[in-house]
Design a protein around this motif. Structure first.
Motif, short mmCIF file in Angstrom:
data_model
loop_
_atom_site.label_atom_id
_atom_site.label_comp_id
_atom_site.label_asym_id
_atom_site.label_seq_id
_atom_site.Cartn_x
_atom_site.Cartn_y
_atom_site.Cartn_z
N ASP A 1 7.14 -12.71 -1.43
CA ASP A 1 7.04 -11.85 -0.26
C ASP A 1 6.61 -12.63 0.97
N SER A 2 6.92 -12.08 2.14
CA SER A 2 6.52 -12.74 3.38
C SER A 2 5.01 -12.62 3.60
N ASN A 3 4.43 -11.46 3.24
CA ASN A 3 2.99 -11.27 3.37
C ASN A 3 2.30 -11.82 2.14
N SER A 4 2.26 -13.14 2.07
CA SER A 4 1.72 -13.82 0.90
C SER A 4 1.42 -15.26 1.29
N ILE B 1 12.93 -21.80 -0.91
CA ILE B 1 12.00 -20.67 -0.83
C ILE B 1 12.75 -19.45 -0.32
N PHE B 2 12.84 -18.41 -1.16
CA PHE B 2 13.52 -17.17 -0.80
C PHE B 2 12.44 -16.12 -0.54
N VAL B 3 12.34 -15.68 0.70
CA VAL B 3 11.25 -14.79 1.12
C VAL B 3 11.80 -13.39 1.43
N TYR B 4 11.23 -12.41 0.74
CA TYR B 4 11.61 -11.01 0.99
C TYR B 4 10.87 -10.50 2.22
N TYR C 1 11.26 -22.82 7.24
CA TYR C 1 11.39 -23.47 5.94
C TYR C 1 11.89 -22.51 4.86
N PHE C 2 12.17 -21.26 5.24
CA PHE C 2 12.54 -20.24 4.26
C PHE C 2 14.00 -19.83 4.41
N HIS C 3 14.52 -19.27 3.33
CA HIS C 3 15.72 -18.44 3.37
C HIS C 3 15.23 -17.01 3.18
N PHE D 1 0.84 -1.20 0.00
CA PHE D 1 0.00 0.00 0.00
C PHE D 1 0.88 1.25 0.00
N GLU D 2 0.30 2.37 -0.43
CA GLU D 2 1.05 3.61 -0.52
C GLU D 2 1.68 3.99 0.82
N GLY D 3 0.94 3.77 1.90
CA GLY D 3 1.46 4.13 3.22
C GLY D 3 2.39 3.10 3.81
N ALA D 4 2.50 1.95 3.15
CA ALA D 4 3.35 0.87 3.66
C ALA D 4 3.97 0.11 2.48
N PRO D 5 4.87 0.75 1.75
CA PRO D 5 5.45 0.15 0.53
C PRO D 5 6.56 -0.85 0.84
N PHE D 6 6.18 -2.01 1.35
CA PHE D 6 7.17 -2.96 1.84
C PHE D 6 7.25 -4.23 1.00
N SER D 7 6.71 -4.21 -0.20
CA SER D 7 6.73 -5.40 -1.04
C SER D 7 8.03 -5.51 -1.82
#
Length: 402
Positions: free
Chosen positions: A243-246, A261-264, A279-281, A161-167
């Motif tokens: 992404d982690s939020n996914s 699995i590479f998670v941002y 289970y992630f890197h 989101f515009e207020g939380a551009p963390f993707s």
């Protein structure tokens, strides 16, 4: 196929829910009521034109009431694909529960919960009872995946989101690296990326839209949006970048073949309660992502997903393609007493008056989108061009209310 039940779905997106609709149509007829303001209206009709169990209509209260009367002996379940975490989904729930009060043929109004464990758009536990995201994948598992290019790496960015551009899509260094990536890879964008800027209240941030445009111009590895089954793409890949939020990281844990699995993740996304993370890197910047990929190709990277399927089964049943049947049993859709509705008439004026009463104190842009009587330009005209009414501006800028 159930002969005594049919599904009604108010449809407000593009390809995002197409797989889900195919899953439900394997059980019984599905009637899609596509909002006239939906920018995907035409190609969603085309998408389902050859599936005889799916029937497309323009969304309106009159059309919904007419189709309810057409069902005669059949019971109707309203399936809501919009998350009730947000205002649009909440108002949809109010609308159809109001109609249900006057029409006993509607036996349930059910928010589906199309995402899986780890996705933050559906927070309510009851929406995650069964792995219905896997239903169509399991039913079509033997159909060969057609690829223009082979790939080891599958990149599945989410959005923010515009207020939380963390993707991942918000990080210019990572996007530049992906655009020039030399290893065999494929990029599966979120369906919203293809509709951003056209949909009235679902959109990427400006930065994400810019990066999608850059990838579209530079990269030759984008997978067309019509390739609906992300699960088939995940099955084929060796490395998943997301992404982690996914829900993508969790869905990947279903597979048995030791994927990477590479998670941002940014500091804003960190959640110590996230029990998937073993289970992630994880990576926080482009240098860490480069290092992970190089370690993988140099056979120096630990595989963390050896027992991931067992973890998947701690959260969900084993997918078998019969999740809709199980859901029908859980929700008791098949246990409703039989009654003949063929001669029963519903007073549509009474129902429409009840809807008007329910929404007369909430005449906002979002309410008008839910009711579906106006096109997007008409709603903009009503609210945006009226100097005495700034509600449209507030809605567009306040994504938390969406």
């Amino acid at each position: 196929m159930s002969e005594n039940l049919t599904f009604f779905v108010p449809y407000h997106t593009g390809y995002a829910h197409a797989e889900l609709i195919q899953s439900f149509s394997s059980y019984t007829d599905v009637h899609l009521f596509i909002y006239k303001w939906n920018p995907a209206y035409d190609y969603i009709k085309e998408q389902f034109s050859n599936i005889k169990q799916v029937h497309c209509h323009e969304f309106s209260i009159d059309n919904i009431l007419s189709e309810l009367n057409e069902q005669k002996h059949r019971k109707v379940v309203i399936l809501l694909t919009a998350s009730t975490n947000y205002l649009f989904g909440q108002l949809q729930l109010r609308l159809f529960r109001t109609i249900q009060q006057y029409n006993p043929s509607i036996i349930d109004v059910y928010p589906i919960g199309h995402c899986m464990y780890g996705c933050q758009s559906c927070a309510y536990a009851y929406t995650h009872c069964l792995p219905i995201t896997f239903t169509n994948y399991m039913q079509t598992k033997n159909e060969k995946l057609t690829l223009e290019k082979d790939y080891d790496i599958l990149i599945c960015p989410s959005y923010s989101f515009e207020g939380a551009p963390f993707s991942l899509l918000s990080n210019p260094d990572i996007i530049e690296y992906i655009a020039q990536l030399k290893f065999p890879h494929a990029i599966k964008l979120h369906p919203l990326a293809y509709e951003s800027g056209k949909h009235p209240f679902l959109a990427l941030t400006k930065l994400e839209s810019k990066h999608v445009e850059e990838l579209s111009q530079i990269s030759k590895n984008l997978i067309l949006n019509k390739q609906l089954s992300t699960l088939k793409l995940i099955e084929h890949a060796r490395i998943i970048i997301c992404d982690s939020n996914s829900s993508i990281p969790f869905e990947t844990l279903y597979f048995h073949d030791k994927k990477y699995i590479f998670v941002y993740e940014t500091s804003n996304d960190y959640d110590e309660q996230d029990d998937r993370q073993n289970y992630f890197h994880k990576f926080h910047n482009v240098e860490q992502l480069k290092n992970l990929i190089e370690q993988y190709y140099n056979h120096q990277l630990e595989c963390k997903t050896e027992n991931s399927h067992e973890f998947f089964l701690e959260k969900y049943n084993e997918p078998d393609g019969k999740e809709i049947e199980q859901l029908a049993e859980v929700r008791q859709w098949t246990n409703v007493d039989e009654q003949d509705n063929s001669k029963e008439k519903y007073d549509r004026d009474t129902i429409k008056q009840a809807v008007n009463e329910e929404f007369k104190s909430n005449v906002t842009p979002m309410a008008l989108y839910v009711l579906g009587d106006h096109t997007m330009s008409e709603i903009v005209e009503i609210f945006f061009n009226n100097p005495e009414n700034q509600l449209f501006d507030v809605m567009q800028s306040n994504v938390d209310d969406l």
